[in-house]
Structure formats: C-alpha cells, structure tokens
Design an enzyme around this catalytic site. Structure first.
Site, PDB file in Angstrom:
ATOM      1  CB  SER A  73      -1.392 -12.574   1.986  1.00 55.98           C
ATOM      2  OG  SER A  73      -0.393 -11.471   1.857  1.00 55.98           O
TER       3      SER A  73
HETATM    4  N1  SAH Z   1      -2.505  -7.212   0.945  1.00 56.15           N
HETATM    5  C1  SAH Z   1      -2.394  -7.924  -0.332  1.00 56.15           C
HETATM    6  C2  SAH Z   1      -1.275  -8.597  -0.409  1.00 56.15           C
HETATM    7  C3  SAH Z   1      -0.484  -8.035  -1.835  1.00 56.15           C
HETATM    8  S1  SAH Z   1       1.294  -8.638  -2.096  1.00 56.15           S
HETATM    9  C4  SAH Z   1      -3.543  -9.276   0.126  1.00 56.15           C
HETATM   10  O1  SAH Z   1      -4.288  -8.964   0.948  1.00 56.15           O
HETATM   11  O2  SAH Z   1      -3.365 -10.293  -0.306  1.00 56.15           O
HETATM   12  C5  SAH Z   1       2.344  -7.091  -1.917  1.00 56.15           C
HETATM   13  C6  SAH Z   1       1.734  -6.013  -2.547  1.00 56.15           C
HETATM   14  O3  SAH Z   1       2.783  -4.941  -2.155  1.00 56.15           O
HETATM   15  C7  SAH Z   1       1.940  -6.304  -4.225  1.00 56.15           C
HETATM   16  O4  SAH Z   1       0.993  -5.922  -4.745  1.00 56.15           O
HETATM   17  C8  SAH Z   1       3.077  -5.050  -4.363  1.00 56.15           C
HETATM   18  O5  SAH Z   1       2.750  -4.582  -5.578  1.00 56.15           O
HETATM   19  C9  SAH Z   1       3.030  -4.083  -3.419  1.00 56.15           C
HETATM   20  N2  SAH Z   1       4.348  -3.363  -3.109  1.00 56.15           N
HETATM   21  C10 SAH Z   1       5.540  -3.566  -3.322  1.00 56.15           C
HETATM   22  N3  SAH Z   1       6.312  -2.763  -3.080  1.00 56.15           N
HETATM   23  C11 SAH Z   1       5.498  -1.422  -2.752  1.00 56.15           C
HETATM   24  C12 SAH Z   1       5.680  -0.144  -2.251  1.00 56.15           C
HETATM   25  N4  SAH Z   1       7.068   0.381  -2.020  1.00 56.15           N
HETATM   26  N5  SAH Z   1       4.545   0.548  -1.958  1.00 56.15           N
HETATM   27  C13 SAH Z   1       3.391   0.028  -2.031  1.00 56.15           C
HETATM   28  N6  SAH Z   1       3.065  -1.208  -2.532  1.00 56.15           N
HETATM   29  C14 SAH Z   1       4.149  -2.031  -2.701  1.00 56.15           C
END
Ligand code: SAH
Length: 219
Positions: free
Chosen positions: A70
């Site tokens: 993010s």
């Molecule tokens: N928190 C991260 C952002 C990652 S992007 C940061 O610090 O940058 C969001 C993430 O959510 C992705 O890795 C994706 O695989 C995950 N995601 C999507 N649907 C999900 C679900 N149902 N359960 C758990 N993770 C999920």
C-alpha cells in the site's frame, strides 16, 4: 525498535524516510506515534531489490502474485484511525501482503494478528518479520473474510483489500470501543470507519481509495 542495520541502504534510507515523514505531515497525518514509526520501519526491505529505489515514493508498488504494498499515506492514515480505538491490545489485519502495514502495527499494538490468502506472500512476510526480530505477531495463511473468531474480540480490524459490500460478519469480532477500518467498492472505492459504541455501530465515510480486491478462498 531499531531497524537501522537492516537492508544495507544505511543512512540514505534514513534520510529518505525523513522526507517521507515530512510529506506525510503535509498530507495531513498528525499523530506523532504514527509519524515516528513510519520514520523507522525500513519500507525498502519489503519490495524487490530491483525497485527498492522507489520504496519511499508515495505510491503502491508490486510485491509479486499480482498484489501491491500500500501507498505510505494510506498506511499512515489507516494506522492513525486505528489508534483512535479505545484499547491498543489486539488488532486483526486482513491482507498481510508483504507485511509492511503489519510491522507498522506491531510497533503500536500489543499483538497483531494478520491473515493472507496467498501462501507465498504469507511465507515471505513470516521470514521478513523474523529477520526484523518482530515477535508480537501471529500470521495465518487463510481467508480473512471470516476474521479470526477464536481470538476475538479485537480492538481494531483493518482490511487492506476491498470488498464490494461492507463485511457484516467482522463486526461481531469487534470489541466495544473498537474500530473497523476498511475499503469498500469495486472500481470506485471508499475508505470507511465503523466504531463500536455503547449506542451501536457508527459508520463514517472517508476518502476515495484504490485497493486490490478481497478474494475468496486460498491461493
Ligand atoms: N497490508 C499490505 C497490503 C497488501 S495488498 C501492505 O502493507 O502493503 C492486500 C492483500 O490482501 C493481498 O496480498 C491479497 O492477497 C490479500 N487478500 C485478498 N483477499 C484476501 C482474503 N480474503 N483473505 C486474506 N487476504 C486477502
């Protein structure tokens, strides 16, 4: 926590992080605790070395598996909202990704629980967190849309992936005084805050955002 020795980029990255903190202040982030943590956590170790020179830009970056880390401003804003909860004991993050937001949260909450549906990302985050010497965290490879009932209630639940409609079932896992912070929508998304008050759940609509979608099942 002192992250200084990690990642090899040394002082250069410390200076770049100081600039990141200045930019976050200009963007309206006020909480000194958030600014201090964002100034310490080495964002460059969470992205591939080939793009690590962009690690402190205010953009989302690819982390493999079609997912992104993010944008720093959004991480800061969600963390600031999280600190508005009555207690800072237990936080649940849905969407660990590379673990950047997770690490920021570990510096401000007693225990962080984080769920990721992609096994490769969850494993990568686990390795990185242990390299960083962070132990107040429990990672799970699973579908986060159900939350983590056996650890509930949580003081904060943060979703870092967007659902088309607000996630009703997570509200049951929110402590009184707790806060749920989540992006909602598909093409057009908006950040929202739900507070669990004595009088019930109070929802506030915040700004336009762009997150990857919340997907069902494991990968
Ligand atoms: N928190 C991260 C952002 C990652 S992007 C940061 O610090 O940058 C969001 C993430 O959510 C992705 O890795 C994706 O695989 C995950 N995601 C999507 N649907 C999900 C679900 N149902 N359960 C758990 N993770 C999920």
């Amino acid at each position: 926590m002192n992250f200084a020795e990690l990642g090899g980029a040394g002082m250069t990255s410390a200076r770049t992080r100081a600039r990141l903190v200045d930019r976050l202040k200009q963007q309206g982030i006020r909480d000194a605790r958030v600014l201090s943590v964002m100034g310490e956590v080495p964002r460059h170790v969470f992205v591939d070395e080939a793009i690590s020179h962009k690690a402190y830009d205010d953009t989302a970056l690819p982390i493999g598996f079609g997912q992104t880390i993010s944008q720093p401003y959004i991480v800061a804003q969600m963390t600031e909202l999280a600190l508005g909860a009555a207690k800072h004991e237990k936080v649940l993050e849905i969407g660990t990704g590379c673990g950047y937001q997770t690490v920021v949260l570990t510096q401000l909450f007693k225990t962080v629980y984080s769920i990721e549906r992609i096994g490769g990302l969850s494993r990568g985050a686990r390795e990185l967190l242990s390299r960083l010497g962070i132990y107040n965290v429990r990672l799970r490879h699973g579908d986060g849309s159900k939350g983590m009932a056996e650890q509930a209630p949580f003081d904060v639940i943060i979703m870092t992936a967007a659902a088309p409609i607000p996630p009703e079932n997570l509200l049951e896992q929110l402590a009184l005084g707790g806060r749920l912070i989540f992006p909602v929508g598909t093409d057009e998304q908006e950040l929202r805050l739900i507070e669990h008050t004595e009088a019930g759940f109070v929802e506030t609509r915040l700004e336009k955002v762009k997150f990857v979608p919340l997907l069902p099942g494991l990968a």
